[in-house]
Design an enzyme around this catalytic site. Structure first.
Site, PDB file in Angstrom:
ATOM      1  N   ASP A  59       0.878  -1.178   0.000  1.00 42.40           N
ATOM      2  CA  ASP A  59       0.000   0.000   0.000  1.00 42.40           C
ATOM      3  C   ASP A  59       0.913   1.225   0.000  1.00 42.40           C
ATOM      4  O   ASP A  59       1.725   1.386   0.922  1.00 42.40           O
ATOM      5  CB  ASP A  59      -0.884  -0.039   1.258  1.00 42.40           C
ATOM      6  N   TYR A 152      -9.193  15.318  -5.081  1.00 42.63           N
ATOM      7  CA  TYR A 152      -8.460  14.606  -6.138  1.00 42.63           C
ATOM      8  C   TYR A 152      -7.663  15.604  -6.983  1.00 42.63           C
ATOM      9  O   TYR A 152      -6.467  15.391  -7.253  1.00 42.63           O
ATOM     10  CB  TYR A 152      -9.463  13.837  -6.996  1.00 42.63           C
ATOM     11  N   LYS A 156      -3.508  15.860  -7.463  1.00 40.62           N
ATOM     12  CA  LYS A 156      -2.858  15.658  -8.765  1.00 40.62           C
ATOM     13  C   LYS A 156      -2.043  16.893  -9.175  1.00 40.62           C
ATOM     14  O   LYS A 156      -0.973  16.769  -9.783  1.00 40.62           O
ATOM     15  CB  LYS A 156      -3.906  15.322  -9.825  1.00 40.62           C
TER      16      LYS A 156
HETATM   17  N1  LIG Z   1      -8.694   6.235 -15.820  1.00 41.00           N
HETATM   18  C1  LIG Z   1      -8.775   7.553 -15.892  1.00 41.00           C
HETATM   19  O1  LIG Z   1      -9.713   8.119 -16.502  1.00 41.00           O
HETATM   20  C2  LIG Z   1      -7.700   8.411 -15.267  1.00 41.00           C
HETATM   21  C3  LIG Z   1      -7.656   9.766 -15.628  1.00 41.00           C
HETATM   22  C4  LIG Z   1      -6.667  10.572 -15.089  1.00 41.00           C
HETATM   23  C5  LIG Z   1      -5.744  10.048 -14.202  1.00 41.00           C
HETATM   24  N2  LIG Z   1      -5.812   8.731 -13.858  1.00 41.00           N
HETATM   25  C6  LIG Z   1      -4.794   8.246 -12.913  1.00 41.00           C
HETATM   26  O2  LIG Z   1      -4.157   7.116 -13.468  1.00 41.00           O
HETATM   27  C7  LIG Z   1      -3.702   6.263 -12.402  1.00 41.00           C
HETATM   28  C8  LIG Z   1      -4.224   4.854 -12.659  1.00 41.00           C
HETATM   29  O3  LIG Z   1      -5.635   4.888 -12.628  1.00 41.00           O
HETATM   30  P1  LIG Z   1      -6.537   3.779 -13.337  1.00 41.00           P
HETATM   31  O4  LIG Z   1      -7.617   4.491 -14.034  1.00 41.00           O
HETATM   32  O5  LIG Z   1      -5.676   2.822 -14.045  1.00 41.00           O
HETATM   33  O6  LIG Z   1      -7.193   3.098 -12.035  1.00 41.00           O
HETATM   34  P2  LIG Z   1      -7.430   1.591 -11.665  1.00 41.00           P
HETATM   35  O7  LIG Z   1      -8.358   1.612 -10.489  1.00 41.00           O
HETATM   36  O8  LIG Z   1      -7.823   0.801 -12.859  1.00 41.00           O
HETATM   37  O9  LIG Z   1      -5.979   1.102 -11.190  1.00 41.00           O
HETATM   38  C9  LIG Z   1      -5.377   1.659 -10.061  1.00 41.00           C
HETATM   39  C10 LIG Z   1      -4.504   0.598  -9.404  1.00 41.00           C
HETATM   40  O10 LIG Z   1      -3.887   1.186  -8.245  1.00 41.00           O
HETATM   41  C11 LIG Z   1      -3.996   0.281  -7.149  1.00 41.00           C
HETATM   42  N3  LIG Z   1      -4.005   1.026  -5.912  1.00 41.00           N
HETATM   43  C12 LIG Z   1      -4.983   1.842  -5.441  1.00 41.00           C
HETATM   44  N4  LIG Z   1      -4.649   2.325  -4.248  1.00 41.00           N
HETATM   45  C13 LIG Z   1      -3.429   1.795  -3.936  1.00 41.00           C
HETATM   46  C14 LIG Z   1      -2.579   1.918  -2.825  1.00 41.00           C
HETATM   47  N5  LIG Z   1      -2.921   2.649  -1.746  1.00 41.00           N
HETATM   48  N6  LIG Z   1      -1.395   1.247  -2.832  1.00 41.00           N
HETATM   49  C15 LIG Z   1      -1.049   0.478  -3.904  1.00 41.00           C
HETATM   50  N7  LIG Z   1      -1.841   0.306  -4.979  1.00 41.00           N
HETATM   51  C16 LIG Z   1      -3.019   0.970  -4.999  1.00 41.00           C
HETATM   52  C17 LIG Z   1      -5.322  -0.452  -7.393  1.00 41.00           C
HETATM   53  O11 LIG Z   1      -5.387  -1.684  -6.682  1.00 41.00           O
HETATM   54  C18 LIG Z   1      -5.303  -0.627  -8.907  1.00 41.00           C
HETATM   55  O12 LIG Z   1      -4.659  -1.812  -9.288  1.00 41.00           O
HETATM   56  C19 LIG Z   1      -4.233   6.880 -11.110  1.00 41.00           C
HETATM   57  O13 LIG Z   1      -3.209   7.662 -10.532  1.00 41.00           O
HETATM   58  C20 LIG Z   1      -5.351   7.780 -11.597  1.00 41.00           C
HETATM   59  O14 LIG Z   1      -5.576   8.861 -10.709  1.00 41.00           O
HETATM   60  C21 LIG Z   1      -6.758   7.892 -14.373  1.00 41.00           C
END
Ligand SMILES: NC(=O)c1ccc[n+]([C@@H]2O[C@H](COP(=O)([O-])OP(=O)(O)OC[C@H]3O[C@@H](n4cnc5c(N)ncnc54)[C@H](O)[C@@H]3O)[C@@H](O)[C@H]2O)c1
Length: 262
Positions: A59, A152, A156
């Site tokens: 984590d 959030y 970021k």
């Molecule tokens: N998908 C989108 O639209 C989007 C847009 C902008 C930014 N993001 C950013 O991209 C990154 C990935 O997001 P995603 O969409 O792939 O999400 P997702 O939920 O598909 O994957 C996130 C992963 O992070 C892991 N995770 C969460 N909290 C954790 C912790 N405390 N310790 C270790 N692992 C942890 C989860 O288990 C998961 O495997 C994030 O930082 C998110 O903020 C995503």
């Protein structure tokens, strides 16, 4: 497929799902070795076994555990050349700030900001000592302007600034640190919420120059580029992968970008 990884090791935190898992796929195709770190060990193991890497449970909010994992990874393989911090947690609530919960604030800042800081502290100094390495932090377009995402978005925005701070910290030691800011990206979690009719009003692709949202491998390709030697003079940048969302915000008050053939 060109071997840009050259057999070097990349650690992907949050690699068990979404953008992190898509990045793992791209990196493995380009010859990188993988260490997948996630708080969801089952998913991390699934990705690692599909792509031939190893999985670790962690984590990111726990800096002590993160430092221990960095040592374990170095002892198991070799010290990593690449680090991707894709762990993230999301703000479902868009209530007025007066009604927003402090628990939500703490959770969003701890995972999305402190987690990136802990990862940098665990892996960055070793890279600097060895005189080489590349780090990519995943920020968000939500950190590039105002929105109802009161916790959030600021987390970021701070990741973008932290990336600049770290680029100065380790640049002369041969370590590059960059951020990637995805726009709405169609990972399974986002697709599920859109199918359930939750989160966005209308189609998020309508506010993007390309008229569509982003696919996870498109973010993975950008991350792979920034980790590779092809990006050898790039550090401290925040690169949006947002189908043009940030660039065309000014069009929205004129009814949106120009339709095909108009
Ligand atoms: N998908 C989108 O639209 C989007 C847009 C902008 C930014 N993001 C950013 O991209 C990154 C990935 O997001 P995603 O969409 O792939 O999400 P997702 O939920 O598909 O994957 C996130 C992963 O992070 C892991 N995770 C969460 N909290 C954790 C912790 N405390 N310790 C270790 N692992 C942890 C989860 O288990 C998961 O495997 C994030 O930082 C998110 O903020 C995503």
């Amino acid at each position: 497929m060109e071997d840009t990884g050259k057999g070097r090791l990349a650690v992907i935190i949050g690699g068990g799902n979404g953008i992190g898992a898509a990045t793992a796929q791209v990196l493995s195709e380009r010859g990188w070795k993988l260490a997948i770190v996630d708080r969801d060990l089952d998913n991390a193991q699934r990705v690692a076994s599909e792509l031939g890497g190893r999985a670790w449970h962690c984590d990111v909010t726990d800096s002590g555990v993160m430092t221990g994992i960095a040592r374990e990874i170095a002892a198991t393989y070799a010290p990593p050349h690449g680090l991707v911090v894709s762990s993230g947690t999301f703000q479902d609530s868009t209530v007025p700030v007066a009604e927003a919960s402090h628990d939500d604030w703490d959770r969003l800042i701890n995972v999305n900001l402190a987690g990136v800081y802990h990862a940098a502290q665990a892996f960055g100094p070793g890279m600097a000592e060895r005189g080489q390495g590349a780090i990519v932090n995943i920020a968000s377009t939500a950190g590039m302007g105002g929105s109802p995402l009161f916790a959030y978005g600021p987390a970021k925005a701070a990741v973008i600034n932290l990336t600049e701070c770290l680029a100065g910290e380790w640049g002369r030691s041969g370590v590059r640190v960059n951020a990637v800011s995805p726009g709405v990206t169609l990972v399974p979690r986002v697709r599920a919420r859109m199918q359930a009719g939750a989160r966005y009003r209308g189609n998020p692709g309508d506010s993007m120059a390309l008229g569509r949202a982003v696919e996870p491998p498109e973010v993975g390709e950008t991350i792979e580029f920034l980790l590779s030697d092809r990006a050898s003079a790039i550090t401290g940048v925040n690169l949006p992968v947002d189908a043009g969302w940030a660039a065309v915000r000014g069009w929205m008050m004129y009814g949106g970008t120009r339709p095909v053939g108009a």
